[in-house]
Design a protein around this motif. Sequence first.
Motif, PDB file in Angstrom:
ATOM      1  N   LEU A  56       0.960  -1.266  -0.038  1.00 48.52           N
ATOM      2  CA  LEU A  56       0.060   0.013  -0.160  1.00 48.52           C
ATOM      3  C   LEU A  56       0.843   1.263   0.006  1.00 48.52           C
ATOM      4  CD1 LEU A  56      -3.018   1.180   0.231  1.00 48.52           C
ATOM      5  CD2 LEU A  56      -2.617   1.247   2.784  1.00 48.52           C
ATOM      6  N   ARG A  57       0.787   2.021  -0.993  1.00 49.29           N
ATOM      7  CA  ARG A  57       1.569   3.244  -1.092  1.00 49.29           C
ATOM      8  C   ARG A  57       0.561   4.509  -1.154  1.00 49.29           C
ATOM      9  NH1 ARG A  57       6.553   2.717  -3.680  1.00 49.29           N
ATOM     10  NH2 ARG A  57       7.594   0.888  -2.911  1.00 49.29           N
ATOM     11  N   ARG A  58       1.154   5.475  -0.169  1.00 48.35           N
ATOM     12  CA  ARG A  58       0.341   6.585   0.172  1.00 48.35           C
ATOM     13  C   ARG A  58       0.943   7.879  -0.622  1.00 48.35           C
ATOM     14  NH1 ARG A  58      -0.500   7.362   6.362  1.00 48.35           N
ATOM     15  NH2 ARG A  58       0.536   5.077   6.480  1.00 48.35           N
ATOM     16  N   ARG A  62      -4.016  10.291  -2.491  1.00 43.17           N
ATOM     17  CA  ARG A  62      -4.672   9.032  -2.469  1.00 43.17           C
ATOM     18  C   ARG A  62      -3.855   7.879  -2.054  1.00 43.17           C
ATOM     19  NH1 ARG A  62      -1.892  10.083  -7.182  1.00 43.17           N
ATOM     20  NH2 ARG A  62      -1.059   8.321  -8.408  1.00 43.17           N
ATOM     21  N   ARG A  63      -4.477   6.745  -1.966  1.00 37.42           N
ATOM     22  CA  ARG A  63      -3.544   5.577  -1.611  1.00 37.42           C
ATOM     23  C   ARG A  63      -4.149   4.524  -2.681  1.00 37.42           C
ATOM     24  NH1 ARG A  63      -5.207   4.748   4.782  1.00 37.42           N
ATOM     25  NH2 ARG A  63      -4.549   6.708   5.537  1.00 37.42           N
TER      26      ARG A  63
END
Length: 183
Positions: A56-58, A62-63
Amino acid sequence: MRRRSFVDCNLVTRDAGSKGSLEWFAIQTRSRHEKCVGAQLEGKGLRTFLPVVAQLRRWSDRRKTIEVPLFPGYIFVRVVGCVEERIRVLQVRGVVCFVGSRGEGTSIPEAQIADIRNIVNKATCRSYPFLRVGQRVRIRGGCLDGIEGIYVTQSNSRILVVSIPLIQRSLAVQIDGFDIEPL
């Protein structure tokens, strides 16, 4: 008479093993070029393996869950270990070198690649610091049956660490609920 600039793959192979047999090799890639190199190699008809994990990248707005290489900077390729095949791989844009002695590459046992493929496909795993020592164990039963690695406990969790000594990288998978036996 025609002179050959390279050794014929069917006559001589530099690595141990049978003549003309396909073997797995690790190749080092330029930073963040693993997927691009994999696509180019497959376009040349070569078999590759790039283990990826979801992360999961933030960003500020957005994510998003993206797939990132489990071993950044490395991809595995299955080729005959001859000079012509190595050159064919090294000509791909983004490839730095074969991993091993003198840049020729050292073959990786089929069982190690199969274990990594099995773990990535059937369990949640993550990158882990490279380990050399510890209690070696084998999983008995379940979807990871027969996979060997080093047993580690962390905050009441049982973890199996599978290492690839050639590239000095490891991956970890949680094995709570699996039976293990010492080797």
